[in-house]
Design a protein around this motif. Structure first.
Motif, PDB file in Angstrom:
ATOM      1  N   ARG A 143       0.832  -1.196   0.000  1.00  0.00           N
ATOM      2  CA  ARG A 143       0.000   0.000   0.000  1.00  0.00           C
ATOM      3  C   ARG A 143       0.873   1.255   0.000  1.00  0.00           C
ATOM      4  NH1 ARG A 143      -2.151   0.842   5.511  1.00  0.00           N
ATOM      5  NH2 ARG A 143       0.072   1.348   5.653  1.00  0.00           N
ATOM      6  N   ASP A 144       1.955   1.232   0.808  1.00  0.00           N
ATOM      7  CA  ASP A 144       2.851   2.384   0.877  1.00  0.00           C
ATOM      8  C   ASP A 144       3.468   2.682  -0.485  1.00  0.00           C
ATOM      9  OD1 ASP A 144       2.234   2.342   3.528  1.00  0.00           O
ATOM     10  OD2 ASP A 144       4.222   1.732   4.232  1.00  0.00           O
ATOM     11  N   ILE A 145       3.869   1.630  -1.201  1.00  0.00           N
ATOM     12  CA  ILE A 145       4.419   1.806  -2.550  1.00  0.00           C
ATOM     13  C   ILE A 145       3.381   2.459  -3.456  1.00  0.00           C
ATOM     14  CG2 ILE A 145       5.131   0.561  -4.636  1.00  0.00           C
ATOM     15  CD1 ILE A 145       6.565  -1.439  -2.810  1.00  0.00           C
ATOM     16  N   ASP A 146       2.146   1.981  -3.373  1.00  0.00           N
ATOM     17  CA  ASP A 146       1.076   2.543  -4.195  1.00  0.00           C
ATOM     18  C   ASP A 146       0.843   4.017  -3.877  1.00  0.00           C
ATOM     19  OD1 ASP A 146       0.668   0.164  -5.507  1.00  0.00           O
ATOM     20  OD2 ASP A 146      -1.004  -0.480  -4.242  1.00  0.00           O
ATOM     21  N   VAL A 147       0.900   4.376  -2.581  1.00  0.00           N
ATOM     22  CA  VAL A 147       0.681   5.767  -2.178  1.00  0.00           C
ATOM     23  C   VAL A 147       1.750   6.676  -2.782  1.00  0.00           C
ATOM     24  CG1 VAL A 147       0.761   7.380  -0.220  1.00  0.00           C
ATOM     25  CG2 VAL A 147      -0.565   5.273  -0.051  1.00  0.00           C
ATOM     26  N   ILE A 148       3.004   6.271  -2.640  1.00  0.00           N
ATOM     27  CA  ILE A 148       4.104   7.093  -3.149  1.00  0.00           C
ATOM     28  C   ILE A 148       4.037   7.205  -4.664  1.00  0.00           C
ATOM     29  CG2 ILE A 148       6.612   7.270  -3.393  1.00  0.00           C
ATOM     30  CD1 ILE A 148       6.811   5.831  -0.668  1.00  0.00           C
ATOM     31  N   ASN A 149       3.879   6.067  -5.333  1.00  0.00           N
ATOM     32  CA  ASN A 149       3.860   6.083  -6.794  1.00  0.00           C
ATOM     33  C   ASN A 149       2.678   6.871  -7.342  1.00  0.00           C
ATOM     34  OD1 ASN A 149       6.158   4.593  -6.749  1.00  0.00           O
ATOM     35  ND2 ASN A 149       5.244   2.675  -7.440  1.00  0.00           N
ATOM     36  N   LEU A 150       1.544   6.807  -6.653  1.00  0.00           N
ATOM     37  CA  LEU A 150       0.376   7.568  -7.114  1.00  0.00           C
ATOM     38  C   LEU A 150       0.637   9.071  -7.032  1.00  0.00           C
ATOM     39  CD1 LEU A 150      -2.504   7.619  -8.155  1.00  0.00           C
ATOM     40  CD2 LEU A 150      -3.297   7.516  -5.783  1.00  0.00           C
ATOM     41  N   GLU A 151       1.349   9.512  -5.999  1.00  0.00           N
ATOM     42  CA  GLU A 151       1.664  10.932  -5.901  1.00  0.00           C
ATOM     43  C   GLU A 151       2.574  11.373  -7.050  1.00  0.00           C
ATOM     44  OE1 GLU A 151       0.189  13.046  -3.952  1.00  0.00           O
ATOM     45  OE2 GLU A 151      -0.939  11.395  -3.062  1.00  0.00           O
ATOM     46  N   LEU A 152       3.509  10.511  -7.427  1.00  0.00           N
ATOM     47  CA  LEU A 152       4.370  10.815  -8.579  1.00  0.00           C
ATOM     48  C   LEU A 152       3.538  10.889  -9.853  1.00  0.00           C
ATOM     49  CD1 LEU A 152       7.407   8.429  -7.875  1.00  0.00           C
ATOM     50  CD2 LEU A 152       7.074  10.774  -7.095  1.00  0.00           C
ATOM     51  N   VAL A 153       2.621   9.947 -10.000  1.00  0.00           N
ATOM     52  CA  VAL A 153       1.763   9.888 -11.185  1.00  0.00           C
ATOM     53  C   VAL A 153       0.872  11.120 -11.265  1.00  0.00           C
ATOM     54  CG1 VAL A 153      -0.250   8.701 -12.165  1.00  0.00           C
ATOM     55  CG2 VAL A 153       1.758   7.386 -11.459  1.00  0.00           C
ATOM     56  N   LEU A 154       0.262  11.511 -10.148  1.00  0.00           N
ATOM     57  CA  LEU A 154      -0.649  12.662 -10.155  1.00  0.00           C
ATOM     58  C   LEU A 154       0.095  13.958 -10.468  1.00  0.00           C
ATOM     59  CD1 LEU A 154      -2.897  11.811  -7.065  1.00  0.00           C
ATOM     60  CD2 LEU A 154      -3.517  11.682  -9.491  1.00  0.00           C
TER      61      LEU A 154
END
Length: 352
Positions: A143-154
């Motif tokens: 989940r933590d990986i998804d949170v960080i990567n989503l912020e990069l994506v956004l």
């Protein structure tokens, strides 16, 4: 020039080249995952001052030597007075929080600091410790990986959307490059809209330079650093589900740091060649696929501009021969021209 001044001069030359070569790894992660502990453990292994003065450029920037037995063996072979390793720059970036792309926490400042680096070491907590509270109250590495990567994506989605709007005028004027760029941007946007990293986009060769100009966050190479400072019962489950390069470390006991440094070096697509003699043995950092004149720039621009030839031998062959003279007798020292692509582990002497 005094010795101390000379050291500073060569140090400044080296770092001008270092920054040009793009050797910066940003240490990224949520709060309380062990980023600063990792950074401190890495910088404790910093380059000795007698080799690189001022190895601490800034409290949040550390220059770390790349573990490499080859440079030590060559130094012993040549009885060198000085041994200088290849290095990587690590940048400790403030903790990210969900919503950073919209300004939460340090928000834009955090993302700007990532943008200045060339690759990302994404620290993910897999250890359990009731005294260190996770921001989401539970340990869930994926989940933590998804949170960080989503912020990069956004953040990248905002960049791409703005660029699409600004390029439209030139597209209407039928400008060829604008039409090409629009096509590239649309391909990237499809991935970002799906919440995927832009690094997965498939582009034509003429589109790749246009993507590079955008300096997107989610295009940067990512190495997942699994912080296992305490025993964890879900290590294998996490490892099996991570998509991409990863390394497991324990920064408190400094386990796995060598692997992290070497993988970071590889992440930037870097290789090492060597020069060796009585004065010093040194590991030089270059981009993979560099020709001999380009590789020579690591030492001095004259080796590019006034290049005549290079004498090259594999480091193991040189040690096996026992001396340069015997290596030449065996025909192991080769003369190479401008088109030669320097290989990892080459020992090179440039002729100008």
């Amino acid at each position: 020039m005094k010795q101390n001044e000379q050291d500073r001069f060569y140090f400044s030359l080296f770092f001008s080249y270092l920054y040009e070569m793009s050797l910066s790894i940003g240490i990224v992660g949520l709060p309380n995952v062990g980023k600063s502990t990792l950074f401190n453990a890495l910088t404790k292994k910093g380059v000795p001052a007698e080799n690189y003065p001022f190895c601490t450029i800034d409290p949040s920037v550390g220059i770390v030597p790349v573990p490499d037995e080859r440079v030590a063996k060559l130094s012993e072979f040549s009885k060198s007075a000085k041994t200088i390793p290849a290095v990587v720059e690590f940048v400790d970036i403030a903790g990210l929080v969900k919503g950073a792309s919209e300004g939460e926490g340090l928000g834009n400042k955090f993302l700007a600091h990532i943008r200045e680096t060339d690759a990302i070491a994404e620290v993910v907590r897999i250890f359990k410790d009731d005294k260190i509270i996770h921001v989401d109250k539970e340990i869930n590495p994926l989940r933590d990986i998804d949170v960080i990567n989503l912020e990069l994506v956004l953040a990248d989605l905002e960049t791409v959307t703005k660029r699409l709007a600004s390029v439209e005028k030139d597209v209407k004027s039928n400008k060829k490059e604008a039409i090409l760029e629009k096509g590239m941007l649309q391909k990237v946007k499809v991935l970002l809209d799906e919440g995927k990293l832009a690094s997965g986009v498939i582009l034509h060769d003429d589109e790749k330079p246009l993507l590079k100009q955008l300096n997107l966050l989610s295009v940067k190479p990512i190495l997942y650093v699994l912080n296992s400072s305490e025993a964890s019962d879900n290590d294998e489950e996490v490892l099996s589900k991570i998509s991409g390069s990863y390394v497991k470390v324990d920064p408190i006991f400094e386990n796995g740091l060598g692997d992290l440094i070497k993988k970071s070096y590889e992440l930037l697509d870097l290789i090492t060649y060597f020069t060796t003699g009585e004065d010093e043995t040194r590991a030089w950092t270059i981009k993979r696929h560099s020709t001999a004149p380009v590789a020579g720039m690591a030492i001095h621009t004259d080796f590019r501009d006034k290049f005549i030839r290079a004498e090259v031998i594999e480091w193991q062959k040189l040690l096996e021969a026992g001396s340069y003279a015997k290596a030449r007798e065996k025909g192991w020292v080769r003369t190479e021209g401008k088109g030669y692509v320097v290989k990892d582990g080459d020992v090179v002497e440039f002729k100008i």
